[in-house]
Design a protein around this motif. Structure first.
Motif, mmCIF file in Angstrom:
data_model
loop_
_atom_site.group_PDB
_atom_site.id
_atom_site.type_symbol
_atom_site.label_atom_id
_atom_site.label_comp_id
_atom_site.label_asym_id
_atom_site.label_seq_id
_atom_site.Cartn_x
_atom_site.Cartn_y
_atom_site.Cartn_z
ATOM 1 N N THR A 191 -9.729 -5.277 15.605
ATOM 2 C CA THR A 191 -10.937 -5.461 16.407
ATOM 3 C C THR A 191 -11.855 -4.251 16.282
ATOM 4 O O THR A 191 -13.075 -4.388 16.110
ATOM 5 C CB THR A 191 -10.574 -5.687 17.885
ATOM 6 N N GLN A 192 -11.283 -3.045 16.358
ATOM 7 C CA GLN A 192 -12.083 -1.832 16.241
ATOM 8 C C GLN A 192 -12.670 -1.691 14.837
ATOM 9 O O GLN A 192 -13.832 -1.278 14.675
ATOM 10 C CB GLN A 192 -11.237 -0.608 16.588
ATOM 11 N N ALA A 193 -11.887 -2.032 13.811
ATOM 12 C CA ALA A 193 -12.395 -1.974 12.434
ATOM 13 C C ALA A 193 -13.555 -2.941 12.252
ATOM 14 O O ALA A 193 -14.544 -2.626 11.565
ATOM 15 C CB ALA A 193 -11.270 -2.297 11.450
ATOM 16 N N PRO B 290 -23.705 1.924 9.452
ATOM 17 C CA PRO B 290 -24.540 1.500 8.314
ATOM 18 C C PRO B 290 -23.865 1.559 6.951
ATOM 19 O O PRO B 290 -24.229 0.807 6.051
ATOM 20 C CB PRO B 290 -25.729 2.470 8.378
ATOM 21 N N GLU B 291 -22.891 2.436 6.746
ATOM 22 C CA GLU B 291 -22.245 2.557 5.439
ATOM 23 C C GLU B 291 -20.981 1.706 5.371
ATOM 24 O O GLU B 291 -20.429 1.288 6.392
ATOM 25 C CB GLU B 291 -21.893 4.016 5.159
ATOM 26 N N VAL B 292 -20.530 1.450 4.152
ATOM 27 C CA VAL B 292 -19.255 0.756 3.966
ATOM 28 C C VAL B 292 -18.129 1.710 4.315
ATOM 29 O O VAL B 292 -18.100 2.852 3.859
ATOM 30 C CB VAL B 292 -19.100 0.265 2.513
ATOM 31 N N LEU B 293 -17.180 1.238 5.124
ATOM 32 C CA LEU B 293 -16.040 2.062 5.523
ATOM 33 C C LEU B 293 -14.841 1.771 4.618
ATOM 34 O O LEU B 293 -14.804 0.734 3.949
ATOM 35 C CB LEU B 293 -15.687 1.773 6.983
ATOM 36 N N PRO B 294 -13.855 2.654 4.578
ATOM 37 C CA PRO B 294 -12.665 2.390 3.763
ATOM 38 C C PRO B 294 -11.985 1.079 4.169
ATOM 39 O O PRO B 294 -11.850 0.778 5.352
ATOM 40 C CB PRO B 294 -11.759 3.600 4.056
ATOM 41 N N TYR B 295 -11.579 0.314 3.177
ATOM 42 C CA TYR B 295 -10.931 -0.973 3.410
ATOM 43 C C TYR B 295 -9.567 -0.764 4.065
ATOM 44 O O TYR B 295 -8.764 0.050 3.609
ATOM 45 C CB TYR B 295 -10.756 -1.714 2.088
ATOM 46 N N GLU C 64 -6.503 -1.743 4.065
ATOM 47 C CA GLU C 64 -5.573 -2.542 3.270
ATOM 48 C C GLU C 64 -4.228 -2.754 3.955
ATOM 49 O O GLU C 64 -3.754 -3.897 4.084
ATOM 50 C CB GLU C 64 -5.351 -1.876 1.909
ATOM 51 N N ASP C 65 -3.576 -1.687 4.402
ATOM 52 C CA ASP C 65 -2.255 -1.824 5.029
ATOM 53 C C ASP C 65 -2.326 -2.680 6.288
ATOM 54 O O ASP C 65 -1.455 -3.528 6.533
ATOM 55 C CB ASP C 65 -1.685 -0.440 5.359
ATOM 56 N N LEU C 66 -3.351 -2.456 7.096
ATOM 57 C CA LEU C 66 -3.522 -3.227 8.330
ATOM 58 C C LEU C 66 -3.696 -4.707 8.021
ATOM 59 O O LEU C 66 -3.036 -5.562 8.633
ATOM 60 C CB LEU C 66 -4.737 -2.703 9.098
ATOM 61 N N LEU C 67 -4.560 -5.037 7.064
ATOM 62 C CA LEU C 67 -4.802 -6.438 6.715
ATOM 63 C C LEU C 67 -3.562 -7.100 6.140
ATOM 64 O O LEU C 67 -3.282 -8.271 6.422
ATOM 65 C CB LEU C 67 -5.965 -6.548 5.738
ATOM 66 N N GLU C 68 -2.800 -6.371 5.345
ATOM 67 C CA GLU C 68 -1.583 -6.944 4.760
ATOM 68 C C GLU C 68 -0.572 -7.305 5.844
ATOM 69 O O GLU C 68 0.057 -8.363 5.792
ATOM 70 C CB GLU C 68 -0.969 -5.964 3.765
ATOM 71 N N ARG C 69 -0.401 -6.433 6.834
ATOM 72 C CA ARG C 69 0.536 -6.711 7.921
ATOM 73 C C ARG C 69 0.084 -7.933 8.719
ATOM 74 O O ARG C 69 0.888 -8.809 9.061
ATOM 75 C CB ARG C 69 0.669 -5.504 8.855
ATOM 76 N N ILE C 70 -1.201 -7.979 9.025
ATOM 77 C CA ILE C 70 -1.716 -9.073 9.838
ATOM 78 C C ILE C 70 -1.641 -10.403 9.077
ATOM 79 O O ILE C 70 -1.251 -11.431 9.644
ATOM 80 C CB ILE C 70 -3.161 -8.781 10.278
ATOM 81 N N LEU C 71 -1.983 -10.406 7.801
ATOM 82 C CA LEU C 71 -1.935 -11.634 7.011
ATOM 83 C C LEU C 71 -0.504 -12.136 6.854
ATOM 84 O O LEU C 71 -0.268 -13.352 6.879
ATOM 85 C CB LEU C 71 -2.571 -11.397 5.638
ATOM 86 N N GLU C 72 0.448 -11.220 6.702
ATOM 87 C CA GLU C 72 1.852 -11.631 6.622
ATOM 88 C C GLU C 72 2.300 -12.254 7.938
ATOM 89 O O GLU C 72 3.011 -13.266 7.965
ATOM 90 C CB GLU C 72 2.723 -10.415 6.282
ATOM 91 N N LYS D 62 -14.058 4.289 -3.909
ATOM 92 C CA LYS D 62 -12.705 4.383 -3.376
ATOM 93 C C LYS D 62 -12.545 3.624 -2.056
ATOM 94 O O LYS D 62 -11.425 3.319 -1.648
ATOM 95 C CB LYS D 62 -12.325 5.847 -3.175
ATOM 96 N N LYS D 63 -13.644 3.326 -1.389
ATOM 97 C CA LYS D 63 -13.585 2.622 -0.108
ATOM 98 C C LYS D 63 -13.331 1.122 -0.279
ATOM 99 O O LYS D 63 -12.983 0.443 0.686
ATOM 100 C CB LYS D 63 -14.891 2.821 0.659
ATOM 101 N N LEU D 64 -13.529 0.614 -1.495
ATOM 102 C CA LEU D 64 -13.416 -0.814 -1.734
ATOM 103 C C LEU D 64 -11.991 -1.209 -2.130
ATOM 104 O O LEU D 64 -11.270 -0.426 -2.738
ATOM 105 C CB LEU D 64 -14.374 -1.251 -2.839
ATOM 106 N N SER D 65 -11.634 -2.430 -1.788
ATOM 107 C CA SER D 65 -10.373 -2.979 -2.284
ATOM 108 C C SER D 65 -10.563 -3.393 -3.741
ATOM 109 O O SER D 65 -11.679 -3.465 -4.251
ATOM 110 C CB SER D 65 -9.966 -4.191 -1.446
ATOM 111 N N ASP D 66 -9.476 -3.700 -4.423
ATOM 112 C CA ASP D 66 -9.562 -4.137 -5.820
ATOM 113 C C ASP D 66 -10.404 -5.403 -5.937
ATOM 114 O O ASP D 66 -11.232 -5.529 -6.852
ATOM 115 C CB ASP D 66 -8.161 -4.376 -6.389
ATOM 116 N N ASN D 67 -10.189 -6.352 -5.036
ATOM 117 C CA ASN D 67 -10.951 -7.604 -5.077
ATOM 118 C C ASN D 67 -12.433 -7.362 -4.806
ATOM 119 O O ASN D 67 -13.294 -8.013 -5.414
ATOM 120 C CB ASN D 67 -10.397 -8.594 -4.054
#
Length: 224
Positions: free
Chosen positions: A33-35, A43-48, A50-58, A125-130
């Motif tokens: 929620t905070q992310a 205004p800028e793109v923040l670091p993706y 990744e670990d948080l999204l992987e846990r939640i998607l699993e 470096k802030k972007l995911s591979d996709n």
């Protein structure tokens, strides 16, 4: 069995079937929620995340499996299962909304600042591979369209889309001076145009993002 008993039974059953660590699930949802809030506000793109999204998607995959398996038993044990499935589906819908909005917000920024991001290693470096693959493909299609429509008719010296010299900078960058609402996690101080501004713990302020960027990055402030 009254409603309180049903809820109590849900708490016991869902913890054992759906989550091995309820505290981690709650913390992950709060972090997502905070992310999402920060990505929509800053205004800028923040670091993706990744670990948080992987846990939640699993965890979501396990919830979907739980719903599918127990839907088969719905007709046999409707009273025991129906409420449980409704609650699980409601939570699943909420998390899906947050993830979709989070990803769409990032893609909008990537589309807007793609030339700037591609030319800046720290931003890449802030972007995911996709996201990186998406950005490169988007730029290729954009260049192909522009070349076909009008760039090919211009002198070669005027065909670059990343021209940063002269009176006009063609590379669009995030506006780091955009005002944001922030909440202080501790007492502190920031410098704004050479002037010290004292901040109080739990205080809520409106400031230029550039003035509080590092504090937000360190976690001393959260964006509202």
């Amino acid at each position: 069995m009254d409603f309180n008993d049903i809820l109590k039974d849900f708490e016991t059953t869902s913890r054992s079937r759906l989550r091995s660590d309820d505290t981690l699930r709650t913390e992950d949802l709060q972090a997502l929620t905070q992310a999402w809030i920060q990505e929509r506000t800053i205004p800028e793109v923040l670091p993706y995340e990744e670990d948080l999204l992987e846990r939640i998607l699993e965890r979501m995959r396990k919830q979907i499996e739980f719903i599918e398996l127990n839907s088969i038993e719905l007709q046999k044990h409707e009273r025991e299962i129906k409420l449980l499935l409704v609650i699980v589906e409601s939570e699943l819908d909420r998390v899906q909304f947050l993830i979709r909005s989070y990803v769409r917000t990032r893609l909008m920024k990537i589309d807007q600042f793609s030339v700037y991001i591609r030319s800046n290693e720290q931003e890449l470096k802030k972007l995911s591979d996709n996201e990186t693959v998406y950005m490169e493909r988007h730029l290729d299609l954009l260049m192909e369209l522009y070349n076909r429509q009008f760039l090919k008719n211009l002198p070669e010296s005027l065909q670059a889309l990343d021209e940063g010299g002269g009176l006009v900078n063609m590379v669009e960058k995030p506006d780091l001076h955009k005002p944001v609402f922030v909440k202080c996690g501790e007492n502190g101080m920031v410098m704004i145009e050479g002037e010290e501004v004292e901040l109080e713990k739990e205080g809520i302020y409106v400031m230029r993002y550039s003035a509080v960027k590092e504090l937000v990055k360190m976690g001393s402030m959260i964006v509202l």
